[in-house]
Design a protein around this motif. Structure first.
Motif, mmCIF file in Angstrom:
data_model
loop_
_atom_site.group_PDB
_atom_site.id
_atom_site.type_symbol
_atom_site.label_atom_id
_atom_site.label_comp_id
_atom_site.label_asym_id
_atom_site.label_seq_id
_atom_site.Cartn_x
_atom_site.Cartn_y
_atom_site.Cartn_z
ATOM 1 N N ASP A 44 30.220 42.627 43.875
ATOM 2 C CA ASP A 44 29.361 43.411 42.984
ATOM 3 C C ASP A 44 29.333 42.842 41.573
ATOM 4 N N ASP A 45 30.344 42.035 41.246
ATOM 5 C CA ASP A 45 30.379 41.394 39.937
ATOM 6 C C ASP A 45 29.382 40.236 39.949
ATOM 7 N N GLN A 46 28.328 40.379 39.173
ATOM 8 C CA GLN A 46 27.257 39.385 39.194
ATOM 9 C C GLN A 46 27.684 38.030 38.651
ATOM 10 N N ARG A 47 28.844 37.959 38.005
ATOM 11 C CA ARG A 47 29.319 36.670 37.502
ATOM 12 C C ARG A 47 29.945 35.819 38.600
ATOM 13 N N VAL A 48 30.209 36.417 39.754
ATOM 14 C CA VAL A 48 30.739 35.646 40.878
ATOM 15 C C VAL A 48 29.615 34.767 41.415
ATOM 16 N N LEU A 49 29.783 33.455 41.299
ATOM 17 C CA LEU A 49 28.766 32.514 41.741
ATOM 18 C C LEU A 49 29.112 31.852 43.061
ATOM 19 N N ILE A 50 30.398 31.688 43.328
ATOM 20 C CA ILE A 50 30.827 30.966 44.524
ATOM 21 C C ILE A 50 32.007 31.688 45.162
ATOM 22 N N CYS A 51 31.995 31.778 46.488
ATOM 23 C CA CYS A 51 33.105 32.374 47.240
ATOM 24 C C CYS A 51 33.698 31.286 48.131
ATOM 25 N N VAL A 52 34.976 31.063 48.013
ATOM 26 C CA VAL A 52 35.661 30.058 48.814
ATOM 27 C C VAL A 52 36.555 30.811 49.799
ATOM 28 N N ILE A 53 36.281 30.659 51.095
ATOM 29 C CA ILE A 53 36.901 31.520 52.102
ATOM 30 C C ILE A 53 37.591 30.698 53.183
ATOM 31 N N ASN A 54 38.818 31.073 53.493
ATOM 32 C CA ASN A 54 39.528 30.534 54.647
ATOM 33 C C ASN A 54 39.028 31.295 55.874
ATOM 34 N N ALA A 55 38.295 30.611 56.750
ATOM 35 C CA ALA A 55 37.628 31.277 57.867
ATOM 36 C C ALA A 55 38.597 31.891 58.864
ATOM 37 N N THR A 56 39.838 31.426 58.907
ATOM 38 C CA THR A 56 40.789 31.979 59.874
ATOM 39 C C THR A 56 41.084 33.452 59.604
ATOM 40 N N LEU A 57 40.796 33.926 58.385
ATOM 41 C CA LEU A 57 40.961 35.351 58.098
ATOM 42 C C LEU A 57 40.031 36.205 58.951
ATOM 43 N N PHE A 58 38.947 35.591 59.443
ATOM 44 C CA PHE A 58 37.965 36.340 60.220
ATOM 45 C C PHE A 58 38.007 35.985 61.704
ATOM 46 N N TRP A 59 39.110 35.378 62.146
ATOM 47 C CA TRP A 59 39.236 35.060 63.553
ATOM 48 C C TRP A 59 39.206 36.353 64.377
ATOM 49 N N GLY A 60 38.236 36.434 65.310
ATOM 50 C CA GLY A 60 38.075 37.642 66.109
ATOM 51 C C GLY A 60 37.384 38.760 65.368
ATOM 52 N N ARG A 61 36.903 38.507 64.153
ATOM 53 C CA ARG A 61 36.244 39.546 63.344
ATOM 54 C C ARG A 61 34.933 38.996 62.799
ATOM 55 N N ARG A 62 34.122 38.422 63.672
ATOM 56 C CA ARG A 62 32.882 37.783 63.233
ATOM 57 C C ARG A 62 31.907 38.791 62.626
ATOM 58 N N ARG A 63 31.946 40.020 63.141
ATOM 59 C CA ARG A 63 31.060 41.046 62.578
ATOM 60 C C ARG A 63 31.409 41.306 61.117
ATOM 61 N N ASP A 64 32.711 41.325 60.804
ATOM 62 C CA ASP A 64 33.133 41.526 59.413
ATOM 63 C C ASP A 64 32.656 40.385 58.524
ATOM 64 N N LEU A 65 32.730 39.164 59.042
ATOM 65 C CA LEU A 65 32.277 38.017 58.262
ATOM 66 C C LEU A 65 30.766 38.082 58.040
ATOM 67 N N THR A 66 30.017 38.488 59.071
ATOM 68 C CA THR A 66 28.566 38.628 58.921
ATOM 69 C C THR A 66 28.234 39.652 57.840
ATOM 70 N N MET A 67 28.966 40.759 57.816
ATOM 71 C CA MET A 67 28.743 41.779 56.789
ATOM 72 C C MET A 67 29.052 41.218 55.404
ATOM 73 N N PHE A 68 30.113 40.412 55.324
ATOM 74 C CA PHE A 68 30.485 39.817 54.042
ATOM 75 C C PHE A 68 29.375 38.889 53.549
ATOM 76 N N VAL A 69 28.870 38.047 54.459
ATOM 77 C CA VAL A 69 27.823 37.100 54.072
ATOM 78 C C VAL A 69 26.559 37.826 53.653
ATOM 79 N N ASN A 70 26.202 38.867 54.378
ATOM 80 C CA ASN A 70 24.986 39.614 54.051
ATOM 81 C C ASN A 70 25.119 40.404 52.745
ATOM 82 N N ALA A 71 26.356 40.579 52.277
ATOM 83 C CA ALA A 71 26.580 41.258 51.002
ATOM 84 C C ALA A 71 26.389 40.318 49.815
#
Length: 243
Positions: A44-71
């Motif tokens: 929600d902070d508009q100053r955030v320009l880039i998100c660097v994510i370790n994808a293993t946090l979403f192993w087995g939680r692809r729906r959560d990652l999709t929600m994150f990306v769509n946000a």
């Protein structure tokens, strides 16, 4: 001068610390967490320009990652770091152009090639002339906003608590353990309190200061704590300094 912020989501402490050091070297303020839900909140902070994510946090939680990306806002990009780009082919998202895949651990040269052009573009923004800005500082505790000359800053509940306490202190130095007690029920010693507050206070500084090297409002006295300077208000500390 800093405007953009990098959001770092990684549970690997060693790699996270290495990335934070690199990002600071490249003039990027960092907001780091291992909590995916908290990371979504920080989008929600508009100053955030880039998100660097370790994808293993979403192993087995692809729906959560999709929600994150769509946000993601249109101006926000995400670096998805994984051993294989398996998520990119299976994720349903309306923002594919916002996603960049990199291997994990993230190569410093690849990350630099992405971030430095973004920094150069960001720094071309218009900077307001300080001489034309009225010297005012107002905390709105209901709306959780800080009003500064020609701009407003949204505050989290914890940021509001810290800032209001420092404001009420009227320029007095507030020690690390004193501030930590506002947020944490456990009593911590000075070293532990400093460690807990460092990230929070640094992020708050990136939100309200134009120049982190020369803060105008939130000043850290290394090894002691923080004090808040409000321009135009005569604080006890200021009177003592002028004697």
């Amino acid at each position: 001068m800093s405007r953009g912020v990098a959001l770092l989501l990684d549970h690997n402490n060693a790699h996270r610390a290495e990335l934070i050091e690199l990002l600071h070297t490249w003039q990027w303020p960092v907001l780091a967490t291992a909590d995916a839900r908290l990371a979504v909140h920080y989008l929600d902070d508009q100053r955030v320009l880039i998100c660097v994510i370790n994808a293993t946090l979403f192993w087995g939680r692809r729906r959560d990652l999709t929600m994150f990306v769509n946000a993601l806002a249109p101006h926000q990009k995400m670096i998805l770091a994984s051993g294989k780009p398996w998520l990119l082919t299976q994720m349903k998202t309306n923002r594919p152009a916002n996603i960049i895949w990199l291997p994990y651990p993230i190569p410093a040269t690849a990350l630099q090639a992405i971030l430095l052009p973004m920094r150069a573009s960001d720094e071309q923004g218009v900077v307001l002339d300080r001489e034309e800005e009225p010297p005012w500082f107002e905390i709105d505790s209901v709306q959780r906003r800080l009003r500064l000359p020609n701009r407003e800053v949204r505050l989290s509940r914890d940021e509001l608590t810290l800032l209001q306490y420092l404001y009420d202190a009227k320029g007095r130095l507030c020690r690390y353990d004193e501030l930590a007690r506002l947020l944490y029920p456990t009593n911590y010693d000075e070293r532990e309190a400093r460690h807990l507050l460092r990230g929070r206070m640094y992020y708050l500084q990136t939100k309200i200061e134009r120049d982190l090297k020369n803060p105008e409002y939130l000043v850290c006295e290394r090894g002691l704590g923080y004090r808040l300077h409000v321009p135009g208000r005569q604080n006890p500390h200021d009177r003592w300094m002028n004697q």
